[in-house]
Each structure stands twice: as structure tokens, then as C-alpha cells.
Design a protein around this motif. Structure first.
Motif, PDB file in Angstrom:
ATOM      1  N   PRO A  12      53.178  44.274  91.473  1.00 25.05           N
ATOM      2  CA  PRO A  12      51.945  43.805  90.831  1.00 25.05           C
ATOM      3  C   PRO A  12      50.856  43.452  91.850  1.00 25.05           C
ATOM      4  O   PRO A  12      51.140  43.116  93.002  1.00 25.05           O
ATOM      5  CB  PRO A  12      52.394  42.552  90.076  1.00 25.05           C
ATOM      6  CG  PRO A  12      53.874  42.687  89.945  1.00 25.05           C
ATOM      7  CD  PRO A  12      54.334  43.425  91.153  1.00 25.05           C
ATOM      8  N   GLU A  26      48.533  36.452  80.445  1.00 32.12           N
ATOM      9  CA  GLU A  26      49.582  37.435  80.208  1.00 32.12           C
ATOM     10  C   GLU A  26      49.785  38.305  81.438  1.00 32.12           C
ATOM     11  O   GLU A  26      50.915  38.724  81.735  1.00 32.12           O
ATOM     12  CB  GLU A  26      49.227  38.300  78.993  1.00 32.12           C
ATOM     13  CG  GLU A  26      50.335  39.226  78.540  1.00 32.12           C
ATOM     14  CD  GLU A  26      51.614  38.498  78.148  1.00 32.12           C
ATOM     15  OE1 GLU A  26      52.712  39.084  78.335  1.00 32.12           O
ATOM     16  OE2 GLU A  26      51.525  37.357  77.661  1.00 32.12           O
ATOM     17  N   GLU A  27      48.706  38.563  82.165  1.00 33.10           N
ATOM     18  CA  GLU A  27      48.803  39.358  83.396  1.00 33.10           C
ATOM     19  C   GLU A  27      49.774  38.728  84.390  1.00 33.10           C
ATOM     20  O   GLU A  27      50.658  39.406  84.946  1.00 33.10           O
ATOM     21  CB  GLU A  27      47.412  39.468  84.043  1.00 33.10           C
ATOM     22  CG  GLU A  27      47.412  40.155  85.391  1.00 33.10           C
ATOM     23  CD  GLU A  27      46.087  40.021  86.125  1.00 33.10           C
ATOM     24  OE1 GLU A  27      45.800  40.874  86.998  1.00 33.10           O
ATOM     25  OE2 GLU A  27      45.336  39.050  85.848  1.00 33.10           O
ATOM     26  N   ARG A  29      52.078  36.356  83.699  1.00 28.25           N
ATOM     27  CA  ARG A  29      53.416  36.260  83.108  1.00 28.25           C
ATOM     28  C   ARG A  29      54.162  37.589  83.198  1.00 28.25           C
ATOM     29  O   ARG A  29      55.358  37.624  83.524  1.00 28.25           O
ATOM     30  CB  ARG A  29      53.318  35.786  81.656  1.00 28.25           C
ATOM     31  CG  ARG A  29      52.997  34.305  81.516  1.00 28.25           C
ATOM     32  CD  ARG A  29      53.154  33.842  80.083  1.00 28.25           C
ATOM     33  NE  ARG A  29      52.107  34.366  79.222  1.00 28.25           N
ATOM     34  CZ  ARG A  29      50.930  33.774  79.020  1.00 28.25           C
ATOM     35  NH1 ARG A  29      50.641  32.639  79.648  1.00 28.25           N
ATOM     36  NH2 ARG A  29      50.035  34.305  78.211  1.00 28.25           N
ATOM     37  N   ARG A  30      53.467  38.697  82.907  1.00 32.81           N
ATOM     38  CA  ARG A  30      54.111  40.010  83.005  1.00 32.81           C
ATOM     39  C   ARG A  30      54.527  40.307  84.435  1.00 32.81           C
ATOM     40  O   ARG A  30      55.619  40.825  84.690  1.00 32.81           O
ATOM     41  CB  ARG A  30      53.158  41.111  82.510  1.00 32.81           C
ATOM     42  CG  ARG A  30      53.037  41.210  81.007  1.00 32.81           C
ATOM     43  CD  ARG A  30      52.463  42.567  80.597  1.00 32.81           C
ATOM     44  NE  ARG A  30      51.226  42.863  81.317  1.00 32.81           N
ATOM     45  CZ  ARG A  30      50.015  42.600  80.856  1.00 32.81           C
ATOM     46  NH1 ARG A  30      49.867  42.014  79.686  1.00 32.81           N
ATOM     47  NH2 ARG A  30      48.944  42.909  81.565  1.00 32.81           N
ATOM     48  N   ALA A  31      53.650  39.968  85.381  1.00 34.03           N
ATOM     49  CA  ALA A  31      53.968  40.208  86.792  1.00 34.03           C
ATOM     50  C   ALA A  31      55.172  39.387  87.217  1.00 34.03           C
ATOM     51  O   ALA A  31      56.057  39.882  87.936  1.00 34.03           O
ATOM     52  CB  ALA A  31      52.759  39.865  87.657  1.00 34.03           C
ATOM     53  N   ARG A  32      55.255  38.126  86.763  1.00 38.86           N
ATOM     54  CA  ARG A  32      56.382  37.261  87.109  1.00 38.86           C
ATOM     55  C   ARG A  32      57.683  37.788  86.503  1.00 38.86           C
ATOM     56  O   ARG A  32      58.747  37.696  87.126  1.00 38.86           O
ATOM     57  CB  ARG A  32      56.106  35.841  86.635  1.00 38.86           C
ATOM     58  CG  ARG A  32      57.142  34.803  87.094  1.00 38.86           C
ATOM     59  CD  ARG A  32      56.791  33.435  86.552  1.00 38.86           C
ATOM     60  NE  ARG A  32      56.765  33.437  85.089  1.00 38.86           N
ATOM     61  CZ  ARG A  32      56.140  32.523  84.350  1.00 38.86           C
ATOM     62  NH1 ARG A  32      55.489  31.538  84.926  1.00 38.86           N
ATOM     63  NH2 ARG A  32      56.158  32.597  83.029  1.00 38.86           N
ATOM     64  N   ASP A  33      57.619  38.362  85.303  1.00 37.49           N
ATOM     65  CA  ASP A  33      58.810  38.967  84.702  1.00 37.49           C
ATOM     66  C   ASP A  33      59.272  40.182  85.505  1.00 37.49           C
ATOM     67  O   ASP A  33      60.477  40.435  85.625  1.00 37.49           O
ATOM     68  CB  ASP A  33      58.517  39.397  83.261  1.00 37.49           C
ATOM     69  CG  ASP A  33      58.336  38.224  82.318  1.00 37.49           C
ATOM     70  OD1 ASP A  33      58.752  37.101  82.675  1.00 37.49           O
ATOM     71  OD2 ASP A  33      57.762  38.425  81.226  1.00 37.49           O
ATOM     72  N   GLU A  34      58.314  40.902  86.045  1.00 32.42           N
ATOM     73  CA  GLU A  34      58.623  42.133  86.781  1.00 32.42           C
ATOM     74  C   GLU A  34      59.106  41.868  88.195  1.00 32.42           C
ATOM     75  O   GLU A  34      59.984  42.562  88.711  1.00 32.42           O
ATOM     76  CB  GLU A  34      57.366  43.009  86.820  1.00 32.42           C
ATOM     77  CG  GLU A  34      57.491  44.271  87.653  1.00 32.42           C
ATOM     78  CD  GLU A  34      56.167  45.018  87.767  1.00 32.42           C
ATOM     79  OE1 GLU A  34      56.026  45.812  88.722  1.00 32.42           O
ATOM     80  OE2 GLU A  34      55.280  44.802  86.917  1.00 32.42           O
TER      81      GLU A  34
END
Length: 403
Positions: A12, A26-27, A29-34
Motif C-alpha cells: 500500500p 477505509e483506505e 483500514r484496508r491497507a492495515r488488513d493487507e
């Protein structure tokens, strides 16, 4: 494990200089999930709780905030000179010595001693607003409380609070990615605080009293003591940091409770939960969005190769709601077994003023919660950029007086 260099990194990416960048997005959060790490236009960002905790203690990283002005085109001036010599950015034996000399002024015992005076102040301000039904929270409560509490701590007449608040507010602009645009007025604010502090030091030399400044001035005559420049810089840092962060964090706390009204009701009905409530607010919505470090050597961590000189932002705000560390990351002021957050940093650079900050903010929140209810936003709010340190510039709220 394959090692990945910054040039080859394909994870990311964030433009943290973009005014629209938001830590609670959300940007992110999505990066942290990835991934536990992302690349930014200023080096790396570390997103997860475990990795933030490990790297805060890493000997391969030094305090990276020293480079913040230069990274944004500021290479000289009053702020630059002060910033390069204050405790926040110093390293090694110089940092250890100055921190040791300042520690007594910020001890848990001193924080406990000050709570009664903080309570008198909070009662006065809350009594002034409780019947109004609506206020602009920053100007009507957070700024006067934070700055007058600072005056109490330092033994200053409270008449100075508006001067200190204004200059501290201006210096706070330096922690934004917009520092270069604001540097002239930031430098002026530093100069004015320098002059104020020099006068204060001279007054305490001539007429010492039982306060923090007198203690530090008296120590400056010992063999192992702060130099005149170190003493001045330390007091300016107290005036800036002690006001700016408390004011911002109180605003963020109110924002958090507006979004979680049941938690505010619980606090109002059970004020003994205030210490837990404060820790939860610091975890989920901290004013310190990230702390900055810089690699002092080439090193590898979890498959990523960090070159000497690389900037590493440890995203404290992201780490505080990392679902790997906090499976239910929402605020819960009754939770007793939360892992530690990193809002006050960690390792040898953990915030020296955290005990007093927690003392004054806990008094403020408990007093507010037992006096007012039904918190709601009451018009357009305005916020500092979501970079480094953030907080409300304007936060209009309405409420009911608690019966």
C-alpha cells in the motif's frame, strides 16, 4: 524470508501530505488488513500494533522528528533552532541527561498533588457552560482548561493563559505538513515565547517559589544542571506541548463520545471509570496520529530492508484499532484487559509529561460527563490536518444539563 527494499516495495501507498488523508479511513483500514507496512511520500508507515510496539523499542531507529522541518523545506529560523535542541528530538547521552533533570517536574507524585487544583478549575469552567446548552468547545472549554491547567502546573498567574494558548496554537502549525506556508508566524511565536520565558526565569531567580520553574532554575546553579539554553528550551517545550496536546485530545474525546453516546452516559453515571475512559479515547482517537523515527543503520525487520536514513512513521492511531491486537476495537470504557496503546510513544522517548496530562484530562472528562449529557455536533466543525498531531480548531456542540 525474502527481503524487500523500499524501491521494490509493492504494498500500500499513502500520500500523507494530501489534506484529504485521514487516519481513520477505509483506505488505511484496508491497507492495515493487507499489510503491516505501507510506503508514503516520506518513507514508510507502520500500521499494526505488534510492529509499532517492536519498532518503538528498536535500537536501529532514532527519534526521526528532528528531520521534520527539513523534510518540508524549513532549514533555518527560530523554530528550526529550537526544534533541533528540544527534548523531543535529542538522542544519546544528551537526551538521557536532560530527561533525568526534568523528570521530577513530571512525576506521578506531582500529578497527584495537582489534581485538586485541576478539579477547582474544571468545576469553574463546567459551571460556566452547563446551563448554556451549546458552546464552541475549543474556545469555551478545551483551550482555557488546557492552558490554565498548564499555568497551575508551572506556578504561573492564570492571566497569562491567553498569550500562551495563542503562541502554542501557532507553534502547533509546525507539526502539520503545511509548516513551510506558516513558518514566518511560527518563528514569531517562538521568539515571543523565548522572551516570555527569559523574563520568567529571571523572576524566579530573584524570587523563587514552590513551583516547577523555580525548581528547574534552582537546579541550574548545580554542577549537573541544565544550561541557560537547555532551561529556556525545556520551558518553551512545556508551554507548547502541555497546552497543545491536552486541548486537542479533549476535543477528540468529545468527538469520540458524540459518536458513542452510550459510553458518555456510562461515564456520567459512573465517573470512577474515567481513567479507563481516557485510556480508551487515547487508544481509538489520539491527537498523536503517528510518531516518527529514522533508521540509524541498515537493518531488516519482518522481511523489509530499511536503509540508514529512512524515515519510518509509526501510526499510533492505526495501531490502536488494529483488529489483530483488539478483536473488538470499538471504545469500551468498562474493558479491563486492553493491551497498551502507544499514544504517548514508547521506549526511551515515551512522553515525559504523560502523568500530568492524564491527571488533568481525567479531571476534565469526569467533570464534564457528570454535568452534561446528550452531546451533539451543533454546526460546522473545523480540524487540523490529520498528520502528526491533530485536533479540532472549531467544535460547536449542543447538550443538555444533566439532572
Amino acid at each position: 524470508m525474502t527481503q524487500v527494499s523500499e524501491e521494490a516495495f509493492e504494498g500500500p501507498y499513502f500520500n500523507i501530505a494530501d489534506p484529504s488523508f485521514a487516519m481513520q479511513s477505509e483506505e488505511v483500514r484496508r491497507a492495515r488488513d493487507e499489510s503491516w507496512i505501507a510506503r508514503t511520500n516520506y518513507g514508510y508507515a507502520v500500521l499494526r500494533h505488534a510492529e509499532v510496539g517492536s519498532l518503538l523499542r528498536s535500537k536501529s531507529l532514532s527519534q526521526g522528528s528532528a528531520q521534520w522541518p527539513e523534510h518540508h523545506g524549513v532549514h533555518s529560523g527560530s523554530f528550526y533552532a529550537w526544534w533541533s535542541k528540544n527534548l523531543l528530538v535529542l538522542e544519546g547521552t544528551e537526551h538521557t541527561r536532560i530527561r533525568r533533570l526534568l523528570n521530577p517536574a513530571f512525576s506521578p507524585a506531582r500529578a497527584r498533588k495537582l489534581k485538586a487544583s485541576f478539579q477547582v478549575l474544571a468545576d469553574e469552567l463546567v459551571n460556566d457552560i452547563a446551563d448554556k446548552g451549546s458552546i464552541e468547545f475549543v474556545n469555551d472549554f478545551a483551550a482555557p482548561f488546557a492552558t490554565r491547567a498548564l499555568c497551575i502546573m508551572l506556578g504561573l498567574p492564570e492571566e497569562h493563559w491567553e498569550f500562551i494558548a495563542d503562541r502554542a496554537d501557532t507553534i502547533g502549525l509546525a507539526l502539520s505538513v503545511n509548516i513551510q506556508e506558516e513558518i514566518d508566524k511560527i518563528d514569531t511565536a517562538v521568539d515571543e515565547l523565548y522572551e516570555f520565558v527569559e523574563t520568567l526565569i529571571q523572576e524566579r531567580r530573584e524570587n523563587p517559589v514552590d513551583d516547577v520553574i523555580s525548581t528547574l532554575v534552582t537546579q541550574s546553579s548545580d554542577s549537573d544542571s541544565l544550561s541557560p539554553e537547555e532551561l529556556r528550551n525545556a520551558i518553551v517545550l512545556m508551554l507548547f506541548g502541555g497546552m497543545d496536546t491536552t486541548r486537542n485530545q479533549l476535543g477528540l474525546a468529545i468527538q469520540t463520545f458524540i459518536h458513542n453516546p452510550e459510553q458518555w452516559e456510562l461515564l456520567g453515571q459512573t465517573p470512577k471509570l474515567v481513567n479507563s475512559a481516557l485510556e480508551e479515547v487515547l487508544r481509538v482517537n489520539p491527537t498523536t496520529r503517528w510518531v516518527t523515527r529514522e533508521a540509524v543503520e541498515d537493518f531488516e525487520f519482518q522481511g523489509v530492508q530499511f536503509k540508514q536514513g529512512t524515515t519510518v512513521h509509526l501510526f499510533t492511531a492505526s495501531s490502536g484499532t488494529d483488529v489483530q491486537a483488539f478483536p473488538d476495537p470499538e471504545i469500551d470504557i468498562e474493558e479491563k484487559d486492553r493491551k497498551a496503546h502507544f499514544t504517548f510513544g514508547g521506549g526511551k522517548h515515551q512522553c515525559i509529561g504523560q502523568h500530568i496530562a492524564k491527571a488533568d484530562m481525567s479531571v476534565a472528562l469526569a467533570t464534564l460527563a457528570t454535568a452534561i449529557t446528550d452531546l451533539q455536533l451543533d454546526g460546522a466543525d473545523e480540524w487540523l490536518p490529520d498528520s502528526g498531531n491533530t485536533g479540532p480548531v472549531k467544535l460547536p456542540i449542543r447538550f443538555q444539563k444533566r439532572s
